[in-house]
Motif scaffolding. Structure first.
Motif, PDB file in Angstrom:
ATOM      1  N   ASP A  41       0.807  -1.219   0.000  1.00 41.43           N
ATOM      2  CA  ASP A  41       0.000   0.000   0.000  1.00 41.43           C
ATOM      3  C   ASP A  41       0.840   1.268   0.000  1.00 41.43           C
ATOM      4  OD1 ASP A  41      -2.561   1.194   0.073  1.00 41.43           O
ATOM      5  OD2 ASP A  41      -2.369   1.533   2.230  1.00 41.43           O
ATOM      6  N   GLY A  42       2.135   1.143   0.230  1.00 42.86           N
ATOM      7  CA  GLY A  42       3.011   2.304   0.274  1.00 42.86           C
ATOM      8  C   GLY A  42       4.410   1.905   0.670  1.00 42.86           C
ATOM      9  N   TYR A  43       5.252   2.915   0.870  1.00 46.48           N
ATOM     10  CA  TYR A  43       6.662   2.674   1.176  1.00 46.48           C
ATOM     11  C   TYR A  43       7.105   3.588   2.309  1.00 46.48           C
ATOM     12  CZ  TYR A  43       6.219   0.969  -3.610  1.00 46.48           C
ATOM     13  OH  TYR A  43       5.788   0.334  -4.745  1.00 46.48           O
ATOM     14  N   ALA A  44       8.147   3.160   3.027  1.00 41.68           N
ATOM     15  CA  ALA A  44       8.756   3.987   4.065  1.00 41.68           C
ATOM     16  C   ALA A  44      10.261   3.724   4.065  1.00 41.68           C
ATOM     17  CB  ALA A  44       8.172   3.654   5.426  1.00 41.68           C
ATOM     18  N   VAL A  45      11.005   4.719   4.533  1.00 42.15           N
ATOM     19  CA  VAL A  45      12.440   4.569   4.754  1.00 42.15           C
ATOM     20  C   VAL A  45      12.650   4.788   6.245  1.00 42.15           C
ATOM     21  CG1 VAL A  45      14.737   5.449   4.232  1.00 42.15           C
ATOM     22  CG2 VAL A  45      13.000   5.379   2.433  1.00 42.15           C
ATOM     23  N   PHE A  46      13.095   3.752   6.945  1.00 44.45           N
ATOM     24  CA  PHE A  46      13.243   3.784   8.403  1.00 44.45           C
ATOM     25  C   PHE A  46      11.973   4.299   9.077  1.00 44.45           C
ATOM     26  CE2 PHE A  46      17.866   3.985   7.335  1.00 44.45           C
ATOM     27  CZ  PHE A  46      18.222   2.799   7.961  1.00 44.45           C
ATOM     28  N   GLY A  47      10.802   3.835   8.620  1.00 42.25           N
ATOM     29  CA  GLY A  47       9.539   4.166   9.256  1.00 42.25           C
ATOM     30  C   GLY A  47       8.908   5.486   8.850  1.00 42.25           C
ATOM     31  N   VAL A  48       9.552   6.240   7.970  1.00 43.83           N
ATOM     32  CA  VAL A  48       9.009   7.519   7.508  1.00 43.83           C
ATOM     33  C   VAL A  48       8.487   7.338   6.094  1.00 43.83           C
ATOM     34  CG1 VAL A  48       9.542   9.930   7.004  1.00 43.83           C
ATOM     35  CG2 VAL A  48      10.647   8.790   8.938  1.00 43.83           C
ATOM     36  N   ARG A  49       7.194   7.650   5.888  1.00 43.59           N
ATOM     37  CA  ARG A  49       6.580   7.479   4.563  1.00 43.59           C
ATOM     38  C   ARG A  49       7.426   8.121   3.478  1.00 43.59           C
ATOM     39  NH1 ARG A  49       2.264   4.308   2.752  1.00 43.59           N
ATOM     40  NH2 ARG A  49       0.319   5.043   3.593  1.00 43.59           N
ATOM     41  N   ALA A  50       7.523   7.447   2.332  1.00 45.62           N
ATOM     42  CA  ALA A  50       8.328   7.956   1.216  1.00 45.62           C
ATOM     43  C   ALA A  50       7.702   7.509  -0.094  1.00 45.62           C
ATOM     44  CB  ALA A  50       9.757   7.424   1.321  1.00 45.62           C
ATOM     45  N   GLY A  51       8.023   8.226  -1.158  1.00 45.79           N
ATOM     46  CA  GLY A  51       7.515   7.902  -2.487  1.00 45.79           C
ATOM     47  C   GLY A  51       8.574   7.200  -3.318  1.00 45.79           C
ATOM     48  N   GLU A  52       8.160   6.699  -4.466  1.00 45.52           N
ATOM     49  CA  GLU A  52       9.068   5.941  -5.329  1.00 45.52           C
ATOM     50  C   GLU A  52      10.250   6.762  -5.831  1.00 45.52           C
ATOM     51  OE1 GLU A  52       7.185   3.815  -8.492  1.00 45.52           O
ATOM     52  OE2 GLU A  52       5.738   2.871  -7.147  1.00 45.52           O
ATOM     53  N   GLU A  53      10.117   8.076  -5.880  1.00 50.05           N
ATOM     54  CA  GLU A  53      11.195   8.933  -6.381  1.00 50.05           C
ATOM     55  C   GLU A  53      12.178   9.379  -5.292  1.00 50.05           C
ATOM     56  OE1 GLU A  53      11.763   9.346  -9.599  1.00 50.05           O
ATOM     57  OE2 GLU A  53      10.061   7.995  -9.867  1.00 50.05           O
ATOM     58  N   THR A  54      11.955   8.946  -4.063  1.00 51.76           N
ATOM     59  CA  THR A  54      12.835   9.316  -2.963  1.00 51.76           C
ATOM     60  C   THR A  54      14.238   8.779  -3.194  1.00 51.76           C
ATOM     61  OG1 THR A  54      10.974   9.282  -1.430  1.00 51.76           O
ATOM     62  CG2 THR A  54      13.178   9.118  -0.461  1.00 51.76           C
ATOM     63  N   ARG A  55      15.245   9.629  -3.067  1.00 57.81           N
ATOM     64  CA  ARG A  55      16.643   9.211  -3.201  1.00 57.81           C
ATOM     65  C   ARG A  55      17.072   8.504  -1.921  1.00 57.81           C
ATOM     66  NH1 ARG A  55      17.819   9.232  -8.384  1.00 57.81           N
ATOM     67  NH2 ARG A  55      17.112  11.140  -9.340  1.00 57.81           N
ATOM     68  N   LEU A  56      17.817   7.434  -2.084  1.00 56.79           N
ATOM     69  CA  LEU A  56      18.259   6.635  -0.950  1.00 56.79           C
ATOM     70  C   LEU A  56      19.725   6.882  -0.640  1.00 56.79           C
ATOM     71  CD1 LEU A  56      16.539   3.286  -1.921  1.00 56.79           C
ATOM     72  CD2 LEU A  56      15.734   4.971  -0.273  1.00 56.79           C
ATOM     73  N   GLY A  57      20.107   6.535   0.572  1.00 53.37           N
ATOM     74  CA  GLY A  57      21.501   6.598   0.981  1.00 53.37           C
ATOM     75  C   GLY A  57      21.997   5.213   1.346  1.00 53.37           C
ATOM     76  N   ASP A  58      23.292   5.062   1.399  1.00 50.28           N
ATOM     77  CA  ASP A  58      23.889   3.776   1.749  1.00 50.28           C
ATOM     78  C   ASP A  58      23.417   3.355   3.145  1.00 50.28           C
ATOM     79  OD1 ASP A  58      25.587   1.553   1.294  1.00 50.28           O
ATOM     80  OD2 ASP A  58      27.089   2.456   2.605  1.00 50.28           O
ATOM     81  N   GLY A  59      22.965   2.119   3.269  1.00 54.26           N
ATOM     82  CA  GLY A  59      22.517   1.588   4.547  1.00 54.26           C
ATOM     83  C   GLY A  59      21.058   1.839   4.875  1.00 54.26           C
ATOM     84  N   ASP A  60      20.310   2.492   3.982  1.00 51.09           N
ATOM     85  CA  ASP A  60      18.893   2.737   4.232  1.00 51.09           C
ATOM     86  C   ASP A  60      18.115   1.429   4.280  1.00 51.09           C
ATOM     87  OD1 ASP A  60      19.141   5.458   4.420  1.00 51.09           O
ATOM     88  OD2 ASP A  60      18.236   5.904   2.475  1.00 51.09           O
ATOM     89  N   ARG A  61      17.000   1.446   5.036  1.00 49.77           N
ATOM     90  CA  ARG A  61      16.082   0.305   5.067  1.00 49.77           C
ATOM     91  C   ARG A  61      14.763   0.768   4.455  1.00 49.77           C
ATOM     92  NH1 ARG A  61      14.979  -0.685  10.441  1.00 49.77           N
ATOM     93  NH2 ARG A  61      13.109   0.580  10.213  1.00 49.77           N
TER      94      ARG A  61
END
Length: 85
Positions: A41-61
């Motif tokens: 239903d959606g995505y999160a990075v370390f529990g914070v809602r994020a969209g498909e275009e969100t840039r990631l950093g090394d070690g992100d979950r």
């Protein structure tokens, strides 16, 4: 960079570590994970809602979110009602 993609299921979880380019997005990480997306239903990075275009950093979950099956307030009310008898 290395990113972990996690899918939580009712009685288990699946986690995949993927190697991506330094400027990768959340959508690219999800696609590279190979995890099933049915019911997501959606995505999160370390529990914070994020969209498909969100840039990631090394070690992100990246977490693949599923809809709630029961409203937490209703579940709490039912538990309280059972305990009050």
């Amino acid at each position: 960079m290395r990113v972990e993609v996690v899918l939580a299921l009712p009685r288990a979880h699946r986690a995949v570590v993927v190697e991506l380019d330094a400027d990768a997005t959340l959508g690219e990480a999800v696609a590279a994970s190979g995890l099933p997306l049915a019911g997501v239903d959606g995505y999160a990075v370390f529990g914070v809602r994020a969209g498909e275009e969100t840039r990631l950093g090394d070690g992100d979950r990246v977490e693949l979110l599923r809809p709630l099956q029961v409203d937490p307030k209703d579940a709490r009310r039912r538990r309280a009602a059972r305990g009050a008898r």
